[in-house]
Design a protein around this motif. Structure first.
Motif, PDB file in Angstrom:
ATOM      1  N   LEU A 144       0.825  -1.207   0.000  1.00 25.85           N
ATOM      2  CA  LEU A 144       0.000   0.000   0.000  1.00 25.85           C
ATOM      3  C   LEU A 144       0.856   1.254   0.000  1.00 25.85           C
ATOM      4  O   LEU A 144       0.554   2.231  -0.706  1.00 25.85           O
ATOM      5  N   ASP A 145       1.934   1.250   0.775  1.00 26.82           N
ATOM      6  CA  ASP A 145       2.805   2.427   0.833  1.00 26.82           C
ATOM      7  C   ASP A 145       3.381   2.741  -0.542  1.00 26.82           C
ATOM      8  O   ASP A 145       3.419   3.900  -0.967  1.00 26.82           O
ATOM      9  N   GLY A 150       3.181   9.332  -4.736  1.00 29.43           N
ATOM     10  CA  GLY A 150       2.760  10.200  -5.825  1.00 29.43           C
ATOM     11  C   GLY A 150       1.267  10.280  -6.018  1.00 29.43           C
ATOM     12  O   GLY A 150       0.794  10.865  -7.004  1.00 29.43           O
ATOM     13  N   ARG A 151       0.484   9.687  -5.110  1.00 27.66           N
ATOM     14  CA  ARG A 151      -0.974   9.714  -5.212  1.00 27.66           C
ATOM     15  C   ARG A 151      -1.573  10.188  -3.890  1.00 27.66           C
ATOM     16  O   ARG A 151      -1.116   9.774  -2.821  1.00 27.66           O
ATOM     17  N   ALA A 152      -2.612  10.986  -3.959  1.00 26.45           N
ATOM     18  CA  ALA A 152      -3.298  11.402  -2.738  1.00 26.45           C
ATOM     19  C   ALA A 152      -4.043  10.233  -2.122  1.00 26.45           C
ATOM     20  O   ALA A 152      -4.057  10.060  -0.891  1.00 26.45           O
ATOM     21  N   ALA A 165     -12.530   0.962   1.894  1.00 27.74           N
ATOM     22  CA  ALA A 165     -12.356  -0.444   2.251  1.00 27.74           C
ATOM     23  C   ALA A 165     -11.065  -0.666   3.030  1.00 27.74           C
ATOM     24  O   ALA A 165     -11.028  -1.457   3.981  1.00 27.74           O
ATOM     25  N   SER A 166      -9.994   0.027   2.644  1.00 24.99           N
ATOM     26  CA  SER A 166      -8.680  -0.234   3.218  1.00 24.99           C
ATOM     27  C   SER A 166      -8.429   0.508   4.525  1.00 24.99           C
ATOM     28  O   SER A 166      -7.744  -0.020   5.420  1.00 24.99           O
ATOM     29  N   TYR A 167      -8.949   1.701   4.644  1.00 27.70           N
ATOM     30  CA  TYR A 167      -8.653   2.520   5.824  1.00 27.70           C
ATOM     31  C   TYR A 167      -8.952   1.810   7.146  1.00 27.70           C
ATOM     32  O   TYR A 167      -8.086   1.794   8.041  1.00 27.70           O
ATOM     33  N   PRO A 168     -10.125   1.183   7.334  1.00 29.88           N
ATOM     34  CA  PRO A 168     -10.395   0.579   8.649  1.00 29.88           C
ATOM     35  C   PRO A 168      -9.477  -0.582   9.003  1.00 29.88           C
ATOM     36  O   PRO A 168      -9.366  -0.951  10.179  1.00 29.88           O
ATOM     37  N   TRP A 169      -8.842  -1.180   7.993  1.00 29.62           N
ATOM     38  CA  TRP A 169      -7.988  -2.342   8.234  1.00 29.62           C
ATOM     39  C   TRP A 169      -6.505  -1.988   8.313  1.00 29.62           C
ATOM     40  O   TRP A 169      -5.665  -2.882   8.430  1.00 29.62           O
ATOM     41  N   THR A 170      -6.168  -0.715   8.275  1.00 32.23           N
ATOM     42  CA  THR A 170      -4.756  -0.338   8.242  1.00 32.23           C
ATOM     43  C   THR A 170      -4.066  -0.597   9.575  1.00 32.23           C
ATOM     44  O   THR A 170      -2.950  -1.108   9.621  1.00 32.23           O
ATOM     45  N   ASP A 171      -4.722  -0.276  10.675  1.00 30.55           N
ATOM     46  CA  ASP A 171      -4.137  -0.490  12.005  1.00 30.55           C
ATOM     47  C   ASP A 171      -5.280  -0.544  13.018  1.00 30.55           C
ATOM     48  O   ASP A 171      -5.442   0.360  13.839  1.00 30.55           O
ATOM     49  N   PRO A 172      -6.088  -1.611  12.979  1.00 27.87           N
ATOM     50  CA  PRO A 172      -7.345  -1.599  13.729  1.00 27.87           C
ATOM     51  C   PRO A 172      -7.283  -2.063  15.177  1.00 27.87           C
ATOM     52  O   PRO A 172      -8.284  -1.957  15.882  1.00 27.87           O
ATOM     53  N   ARG A 188       0.535   9.244   6.029  1.00 29.19           N
ATOM     54  CA  ARG A 188      -0.010  10.487   5.457  1.00 29.19           C
ATOM     55  C   ARG A 188      -1.433  10.288   4.968  1.00 29.19           C
ATOM     56  O   ARG A 188      -2.327  11.088   5.261  1.00 29.19           O
ATOM     57  N   TRP A 189      -1.655   9.228   4.248  1.00 30.92           N
ATOM     58  CA  TRP A 189      -2.991   8.886   3.724  1.00 30.92           C
ATOM     59  C   TRP A 189      -3.974   8.628   4.857  1.00 30.92           C
ATOM     60  O   TRP A 189      -5.112   9.124   4.831  1.00 30.92           O
ATOM     61  N   HIS A 190      -3.550   7.870   5.849  1.00 29.16           N
ATOM     62  CA  HIS A 190      -4.413   7.528   6.978  1.00 29.16           C
ATOM     63  C   HIS A 190      -4.837   8.788   7.726  1.00 29.16           C
ATOM     64  O   HIS A 190      -6.013   8.949   8.101  1.00 29.16           O
ATOM     65  N   GLU A 191      -3.903   9.700   7.950  1.00 23.91           N
ATOM     66  CA  GLU A 191      -4.217  10.947   8.658  1.00 23.91           C
ATOM     67  C   GLU A 191      -5.198  11.804   7.859  1.00 23.91           C
ATOM     68  O   GLU A 191      -6.092  12.439   8.433  1.00 23.91           O
ATOM     69  N   ALA A 192      -5.055  11.813   6.540  1.00 29.96           N
ATOM     70  CA  ALA A 192      -5.958  12.607   5.705  1.00 29.96           C
ATOM     71  C   ALA A 192      -7.386  12.074   5.779  1.00 29.96           C
ATOM     72  O   ALA A 192      -8.350  12.847   5.859  1.00 29.96           O
ATOM     73  N   ILE A 193      -7.541  10.746   5.774  1.00 27.76           N
ATOM     74  CA  ILE A 193      -8.889  10.173   5.858  1.00 27.76           C
ATOM     75  C   ILE A 193      -9.465  10.355   7.249  1.00 27.76           C
ATOM     76  O   ILE A 193     -10.654  10.674   7.412  1.00 27.76           O
TER      77      ILE A 193
END
Length: 233
Positions: A144-145, A150-152, A165-172, A188-193
């Motif tokens: 995922l990283d 280069g992508r938001a 779909a992915s955000y809740p499973w990143t570090d649950p 960075r992505w996780h903090e933005a969501i």
């Protein structure tokens, strides 16, 4: 109106993330998986795999009878097509989003779920299983990283159902956190969501629906969640 059969788990959060982003009218129908609600005949009628979430859409696009959908990935796809949101309309953007939606369904969710089972819920420590699933969850975070460089968001500049779909499973798992230090793009992505108002509203439902969230499982809850399958009628 959409009936959402829900309990505040990572898979449950996927659907509230979508519903809160879009403002669709929905009513939560709690499915207390610690009490065995997932085995009730009326729930099995719409979710035969005895897993939540599931939905019943009382106003489907074709104007016909209510539509029921089970499996969180299928629900996200159904809702995206219903609303025309969070799924690109062009063929290339659509297939990229679906690739990563299925990547989560087939990889990140199951592997991180097994990591959580053996690190948080298993009645005894099994070092091989703990190491196996930690390594696989970490590998998938690396995938995922790299994708996010280069992508938001996962599919590009726009937030999509692949991210939901992915955000809740990143570090649950608070009791067994995964080390995100090596993955700056994921952080960075996780903090933005996490900063999105809809995300905050979705996660606020946790305590409303399950005030006991985070407490240790009792023997009965453990049996309902991880015991043998109920006998067939």
């Amino acid at each position: 109106m959409i009936d959402l059969y829900y309990w505040p788990t990572p898979n449950g959060h996927k659907i509230t993330l979508f519903l809160e982003e879009t403002g669709l009218d929905y009513a939560i129908k709690p499915v207390n998986i610690g009490k065995g609600d997932q085995f009730a005949p009326e729930f099995l009628a719409i979710s035969p795999n005895n897993k939540m979430p599931a939905i019943v859409d009382h106003a489907p696009a074709d104007g016909g009878e209510p539509v029921s959908v089970f499996e969180s990935g299928a629900i996200l796809l159904y809702l995206a097509e219903k609303t025309g949101r969070f799924l690109p309309g062009d063929a290339r953007g659509r297939i990229e989003t679906l690739e990563w939606l299925f990547w989560q369904m087939g990889g990140l969710g199951p592997m991180t779920g097994q990591y959580g089972h053996f690190h948080v819920y298993a009645p005894e420590q099994i070092p091989y299983a703990m190491e196996r699933y930690r390594n696989e969850a970490t590998r998938l975070l690396g995938v995922l990283d790299k994708r996010l460089q280069g992508r938001a968001f996962i599919a590009g500049d726009d937030y999509t159902i692949a991210d939901m779909a992915s955000y809740p499973w990143t570090d649950p798992y608070d009791k067994a956190p995964l080390d995100l230090t090596p993955f700056p793009e994921v952080r960075r992505w996780h903090e933005a969501i996490a900063a999105r108002p809809a995300t905050q509203r979705a996660y606020a439902l946790t305590r409303q629906v399950n005030p006991d969230a985070g407490k240790p499982l009792g023997d009965e809850e453990r049996e309902k969640l991880f015991g043998k399958a109920p006998a067939r009628a």
